[in-house]
Scaffold this motif. Structure first.
Motif, short mmCIF file in Angstrom:
data_model
loop_
_atom_site.label_atom_id
_atom_site.label_comp_id
_atom_site.label_asym_id
_atom_site.label_seq_id
_atom_site.Cartn_x
_atom_site.Cartn_y
_atom_site.Cartn_z
N ILE A 164 51.41 44.94 38.94
CA ILE A 164 49.97 45.18 38.79
C ILE A 164 49.73 45.39 37.30
N ARG A 165 48.86 44.58 36.74
CA ARG A 165 48.47 44.71 35.33
C ARG A 165 47.03 45.19 35.30
N GLY A 166 46.80 46.32 34.66
CA GLY A 166 45.43 46.82 34.57
C GLY A 166 45.30 48.21 35.12
N LEU A 167 44.13 48.62 35.09
CA LEU A 167 42.85 48.00 34.77
C LEU A 167 42.57 48.15 33.28
N ALA A 175 36.18 46.53 33.70
CA ALA A 175 37.62 46.68 33.61
C ALA A 175 38.23 45.57 34.45
N HIS A 176 39.38 45.07 34.03
CA HIS A 176 40.00 43.93 34.71
C HIS A 176 41.48 44.20 34.96
N GLY A 177 41.96 43.72 36.09
CA GLY A 177 43.38 43.79 36.40
C GLY A 177 43.73 42.81 37.50
N PHE A 178 45.02 42.67 37.75
CA PHE A 178 45.45 41.82 38.85
C PHE A 178 46.80 42.26 39.38
N SER A 179 47.05 41.89 40.64
CA SER A 179 48.36 42.09 41.25
C SER A 179 48.93 40.72 41.60
N GLY A 222 41.50 51.90 29.51
CA GLY A 222 41.92 51.47 30.83
C GLY A 222 41.71 52.56 31.87
N ILE A 223 41.83 52.15 33.11
CA ILE A 223 41.71 53.04 34.26
C ILE A 223 42.94 52.81 35.13
N ARG A 224 43.49 53.87 35.68
CA ARG A 224 44.67 53.76 36.54
C ARG A 224 44.41 52.82 37.72
N TYR A 225 45.39 52.02 37.99
CA TYR A 225 45.29 51.04 39.09
C TYR A 225 45.11 51.72 40.45
N ASP A 226 45.64 52.93 40.60
CA ASP A 226 45.61 53.63 41.89
C ASP A 226 44.57 54.75 41.93
#
Length: 182
Positions: A57-60, A117-121, A144-148
């Motif tokens: 997981i990259r991000g957010l 904010a952007h991320g992906f798994s 950034g913001i924690r993915y979880d």
């Protein structure tokens, strides 16, 4: 090329027109004039590419003004769940997110505007992701913001025992602690 609206204003999915034949296929991944015809006006100045294995997981991630980045994201190999979170405080969808499966097979792209904010798994064994940005990387503007994050409650479609997150991403802010605006 068709532009698919999402539940969040300005966040759109790009569906290219693919021309298959006995040799393979061809499609325009980016055409500035066609984007402009559809109200998408960004001057992309850099391409970034990443390769990751299943469970990553990259991000957010985001950059704040004046270095906020718009991103046009697509997958060259594999499959990801791409996620964008609306951080525009005056938006009726502030704090909401959209997730979409992007893959080499479906050839969809996600147009992530400023203020998200952007991320992906990574859902496949591996994935190569390519994204265009309209602003250079600026370390002091990086946030950034924690993915979880429990407030965002994003389902990354990866089982907890498979999740791989960088040390940098584990210590990102909680959604309720962010202090930046767009």
């Amino acid at each position: 090329m068709t532009i698919e609206k999402t539940a969040i204003q300005d966040l759109v999915i790009i569906n290219p027109t693919v021309f298959p034949d006995e040799r393979g296929y061809f499609f325009e991944a980016y055409n500035q004039a066609k984007f402009a015809e559809n109200g998408i006006h960004y001057n992309f100045i850099q391409d970034n590419q990443s390769f990751s294995k299943r469970g990553v997981i990259r991000g957010l991630h985001l950059q704040i003004n004046p270095f906020a980045q718009a991103k046009l994201v697509r997958v060259l190999e594999g499959e990801i769940l791409d996620v964008a979170v609306d951080l525009r405080k005056n938006s009726p969808t502030y704090g909401q997110h959209v997730s979409v499966v992007l893959s080499a097979e479906n050839k969809k792209q996600l147009m992530v505007p400023h203020g998200f904010a952007h991320g992906f798994s990574v859902l496949s064994e591996t994935a190569s992701v390519l994204y265009k940005v309209d602003q250079v990387y600026h370390k002091d503007s990086e946030r950034g913001i924690r993915y979880d994050d429990p407030v965002l409650n994003i389902d990354w479609k990866v089982s907890p025992d498979e999740v791989i997150v960088s040390e940098k991403d584990v210590v990102l802010s909680a959604f309720n602690d962010i202090d930046w605006e767009f």
